[in-house]
Design a protein around this motif. Structure first.
Motif, PDB file in Angstrom:
ATOM      1  N   CYS A   1      -3.815   1.223   6.944  1.00  0.00           N
ATOM      2  CA  CYS A   1      -4.975   1.278   6.041  1.00  0.00           C
ATOM      3  C   CYS A   1      -5.650  -0.080   5.877  1.00  0.00           C
ATOM      4  O   CYS A   1      -6.631  -0.190   5.161  1.00  0.00           O
TER       5      CYS A   1
ATOM      6  N   CYS B   1      -1.918  -4.101   6.498  1.00  0.00           N
ATOM      7  CA  CYS B   1      -1.220  -2.880   6.867  1.00  0.00           C
ATOM      8  C   CYS B   1      -1.845  -2.342   8.155  1.00  0.00           C
ATOM      9  O   CYS B   1      -3.064  -2.229   8.245  1.00  0.00           O
TER      10      CYS B   1
ATOM     11  N   HIS C   1       2.701   2.272   2.694  1.00  0.00           N
ATOM     12  CA  HIS C   1       3.035   2.674   4.059  1.00  0.00           C
ATOM     13  C   HIS C   1       4.293   1.950   4.530  1.00  0.00           C
ATOM     14  O   HIS C   1       4.495   0.788   4.190  1.00  0.00           O
TER      15      HIS C   1
ATOM     16  N   CYS D   1       0.822  -1.207   0.000  1.00  0.00           N
ATOM     17  CA  CYS D   1       0.000   0.000   0.000  1.00  0.00           C
ATOM     18  C   CYS D   1       0.859   1.261   0.000  1.00  0.00           C
ATOM     19  O   CYS D   1       0.357   2.354  -0.235  1.00  0.00           O
TER      20      CYS D   1
HETATM   21 ZN   LIG Z   1      -1.175   0.872   4.349  1.00  0.00          ZN
END
Ligand SMILES: [Zn+2]
Ligand SMILES: [Zn+2]
Length: 438
Positions: free
Chosen positions: A79, A76, A57, A55
């Motif tokens: 998110c 994650c 991150h 994602c």
């Molecule tokens: Zn994420």
């Protein structure tokens, strides 16, 4: 190795451009960059071993490992998007953060290394990744580093082991085991000659006479010391006569030749030898204790005399034995096998190597328990182990009579010759996992 995501990469590039050339010139604040930009959204501290997910991150690797362990999902923490594969350290980001915030990163690394819980999580996380990698790797596909080297060596060793086995079987295993199960009254002249071979090199000179006289088992048991000294046998050496009479006495008592090596022992005690082999491998301490309690004369006494030789059983022998028994029980097995080197050239070597590997593996698992701070769970683990061994032994005793001889043989040779090869692989894996974080 790295899996850098675009946003991070461009950020880091900006940092490098604006940060000047030497560490002294660097002022993160000058480029509008502060610790906050490089903080982990799990611990809100400076990123250590930043790991970037699909994602985009990034989190400290240990934060991710702790989260993964507690949540039990590949998601994650920020998110909740699922990540694919096994996330790797973002090397570019890591190097940039380490250059910009050297002191902070060093402090945090110290903290992480001193925290056994984090070390445990990281280890578990890495193991999960290794498992995924081994599952995902195409069969026969290329593997990196030590893995491919040892896979090759293992294949070669397995091939050698198979060849040795075939050689052993074809060289007439049954031929050697026949005397331990055949009643002496049914021995032929050939059997008597074979029996004399076992007596030693000194007995070879008398073999011809026994063949000429067509001495079979029945006649052999009737021979007396006086007859041996007279023609046609004419064994003039009194110690030779005494040795023959002593061996003959054992044969008369047992009705068969007493087992004198591993193969003969296995031929007579098929189930027991298989049981001892597996039990000694899985739990040497409990098995030796079992031998002490239930098989003292026949097995334990010869065992302790071989491992800790003393003229007479004294407290010194017992101290030596107990120290080895509690600290390095596999060492006892190696010493026992060492004593049999001249009789079982290859088998003894396999046992010695396996004993050393098992010692290493036991040390590794103890270290794991220690480093995770789980030393208090040791009594519980020991009880669990005792319970496991007892139930397994009971199951073995119940089902042993139903196991066909061929299956028993396969299990026996598997434990003897293939287990050491598997253990080499396990030791290498342990090394790789430990090198990753230590
Ligand atoms: Zn994420
Ligand atoms: Zn963090």
């Amino acid at each position: 190795m790295s899996d850098p995501q675009l946003p991070e990469v461009s950020d880091v590039d900006d940092v490098d451009v604006s940060a000047g050339d030497t560490p002294a010139d660097r002022d993160p604040q000058a480029g509008g960059l502060s610790e906050r930009e490089f903080s982990c959204h799990c611990c809100y501290d400076i990123l250590v071993n930043p790991t970037t997910l699909n994602c985009g991150h990034s989190f400290c690797r240990h934060c991710l490992a702790l989260w993964w362990e507690s949540a039990g999902k590949n998601e994650c923490p920020e998110c909740r998007e699922r990540w694919e594969g096994f996330p790797k350290v973002n090397i570019l980001l890591r190097d940039a953060v380490e250059k910009l915030f050297q002191a902070d990163v060093r402090r945090r690394r110290q903290d992480i290394q001193n925290n056994p819980r984090i070390a445990h999580s990281l280890l578990a996380f890495q193991r999960h990744g290794d498992e995924q990698a081994s599952r995902g790797a195409a069969p026969g596909g290329p593997r990196r580093g030590a893995g491919s080297f040892f896979t090759g060596v293992l294949t070669a060793l397995t091939a050698v082991a198979v060849m040795l086995l075939v050689y052993h079987w074809s060289s007439g295993e049954a031929h050697h085991e026949v005397l331990v199960s055949k009643p002496v009254s049914k021995w032929t002249t050939d059997d008597v000659t074979l029996w004399m071979e076992y007596l030693g090199a000194w007995a070879h000179q008398y073999r011809e006479i026994f063949i000429e006289e067509k001495v079979n088992g029945r006649l052999l048991t009737l021979l007396s010391d006086e007859e041996l000294s007279r023609p046609p046998y004419s064994i003039e050496n009194p110690s030779h006569r005494r040795a023959v009479m002593e061996e003959l006495h054992k044969v008369r008592e047992l009705g068969v030749k007493p087992p004198q090596n591993l193969w003969e022992y296995k031929a007579v005690n098929g189930g027991k030898s298989l049981f001892l082999l597996y039990a000694l491998k899985d739990s040497p301490r409990l098995t030796i204790l079992y031998l002490y309690l239930f098989d003292y004369e026949d097995t334990f006494l010869p065992f302790i005399q071989t491992c800790c030789p003393q003229v007479e059983p004294t407290w010194r022998q017992w101290v030596e034995f107990l120290v080895k028994f509690s600290l390095l029980p596999y060492q006892l097995l190696a010493e026992f096998a060492w004593d049999w080197l001249s009789v079982h050239y290859w088998t003894s070597r396999f046992v010695i190597v396996n004993a050393m590997l098992l010692s290493v593996l036991e040390g590794c698992s103890f270290w794991r328990v220690w480093s995770r701070g789980e030393i208090r769970t040791l009594p519980k683990r020991m009880f669990g182990h005792l319970w496991k061994m007892l139930t397994h032994s009971l199951a073995f005793m119940l089902f042993w009579p139903l196991v066909p001889h061929f299956v028993c043989n396969c299990l026996f040779y598997w434990a003897l010759y293939f287990n050491p090869i598997i253990n080499i692989d396990m030791v290498v894996q342990q090394q790789r996992i430990q090198n990753q974080f230590m």
